[in-house]
Design an enzyme around this catalytic site. Sequence first.
Site, mmCIF file in Angstrom:
data_model
loop_
_atom_site.group_PDB
_atom_site.id
_atom_site.type_symbol
_atom_site.label_atom_id
_atom_site.label_comp_id
_atom_site.label_asym_id
_atom_site.label_seq_id
_atom_site.Cartn_x
_atom_site.Cartn_y
_atom_site.Cartn_z
ATOM 1 N N CYS A 1 -6.061 -34.751 30.248
ATOM 2 C CA CYS A 1 -5.249 -34.334 31.400
ATOM 3 C C CYS A 1 -3.821 -33.972 30.957
ATOM 4 O O CYS A 1 -3.594 -33.582 29.810
ATOM 5 C CB CYS A 1 -5.245 -35.410 32.497
ATOM 6 S SG CYS A 1 -4.681 -34.790 34.092
ATOM 7 N N ASP A 9 -2.378 -43.228 36.618
ATOM 8 C CA ASP A 9 -1.917 -43.052 37.999
ATOM 9 C C ASP A 9 -1.634 -44.401 38.638
ATOM 10 O O ASP A 9 -0.742 -44.521 39.472
ATOM 11 C CB ASP A 9 -2.953 -42.270 38.799
ATOM 12 C CG ASP A 9 -2.881 -40.815 38.394
ATOM 13 O OD1 ASP A 9 -3.507 -40.458 37.380
ATOM 14 O OD2 ASP A 9 -2.129 -40.065 39.037
HETATM 15 C C1 RUB Z 1 -2.705 -36.455 36.621
HETATM 16 C C2 RUB Z 1 -3.072 -37.629 35.766
HETATM 17 C C3 RUB Z 1 -2.013 -38.117 34.821
HETATM 18 C C4 RUB Z 1 -1.235 -39.253 35.500
HETATM 19 C C5 RUB Z 1 0.000 -39.641 34.711
HETATM 20 O O1 RUB Z 1 -3.605 -36.262 37.687
HETATM 21 O O2 RUB Z 1 -4.122 -38.221 35.878
HETATM 22 O O3 RUB Z 1 -2.582 -38.635 33.644
HETATM 23 O O4 RUB Z 1 -0.831 -38.832 36.791
HETATM 24 O O5 RUB Z 1 0.920 -38.577 34.697
HETATM 25 P P1 RUB Z 1 -3.331 -35.060 38.734
HETATM 26 P P2 RUB Z 1 2.482 -38.846 34.411
HETATM 27 O O6 RUB Z 1 -3.228 -33.806 37.941
HETATM 28 O O7 RUB Z 1 -4.541 -35.099 39.643
HETATM 29 O O8 RUB Z 1 -2.058 -35.401 39.482
HETATM 30 O O9 RUB Z 1 2.514 -39.557 33.100
HETATM 31 O O10 RUB Z 1 3.119 -37.485 34.360
HETATM 32 O O11 RUB Z 1 3.002 -39.701 35.507
#
Ligand code: RUB
Length: 321
Positions: free
Chosen positions: A134, A203
């Site tokens: 991701c 998340d």
């Molecule tokens: C994004 C996702 C990321 C976390 C952490 O999911 O799973 O790994 O949100 O991101 P989506 P960060 O694209 O569905 O929002 O480290 O930027 O907080």
Amino acid sequence: MTDTEPAAAVRETADSIATMEVRGAATIASAAAEALAEQAREAASAHADDPPAFRASMRAASRTLRETRPTAVSLPNALRYVLQRMEGDSVEALRRSVVDASEAFVRQLDRAQEDLGRVGANRLADGDTVMTHCHSTDALACIEAAVEQGKSISAVVKETRPRQQGHLTAEQLRDAGVPVTLIVDSAARRYLDEVDHVLVGADSIAADGGVINKIGTSGLAVNARERGVPIMTAAQTIKLHPETLTGHTVEIEMRSESEVIDADAREAIGEVAVENPAFDVTPPRYMDAIVTEQGQFPPESIVTLMRELFGEGAEKPWAEP
Ligand code: RUB
């Protein structure tokens, strides 16, 4: 704007979060905090002499923002941070407290990401290759900090169906001077033999150390363990889910089937069910470390930090009194 109608900026932010124009847990959290500051500015002119109406409008705006995406706890944690600091007898004082809290929150978020980046970078050695899943700004902060420390790092980036946020990761790493190999998700196990670490974001993190992150993280973690590759989660403490301290589970967001197949494919396949869960839970036994701005933790010990930061549970300051 009536007593409980959110400001235009709040509606726009809520829409952007729901449609994933604004996405990723940390980015969602700062956008929500900034939208509350906008709400405070508008509410201060709409309810100049009415502190209870100002407060009610802040709670209503928070509820609108909160309903957009259920899994990333950074969103309610951001709302909680700002609303708990809303204080004053006059609307002007209330407005100032909200704007100050929103700005302080965003500053803290940036600082936390820098601090955790340095901690995560210490786990990476010169010459390492890292596999990502991701797009996580916390995870990227670790690689970027390692590069700043002068280490040479390469990356194998999973494209991450269905929305291919891996493309964002690939672009950002390339910009940081990191050689990137982009692969489809199903090729991950094959490439695990060529990497030194798996690095993902989160998340939400549950009190038992379970890591809730983009769908596919748990399968990757199981495969990484089987191949003997260490896997870490980079997650600021804003990702700790205080409601799990009192036995609540984290809701996994189900998204539209249109992210999985387009209308033509749907038509050609015919009557089948299509499901699109956005996140999954990696049990703590498959995760080697959770890297936060306060240091790294074995997943099973994260509950101690959670209690320190949130006490025994979570308040809901957006609820009607
Ligand atoms: C994004 C996702 C990321 C976390 C952490 O999911 O799973 O790994 O949100 O991101 P989506 P960060 O694209 O569905 O929002 O480290 O930027 O907080």
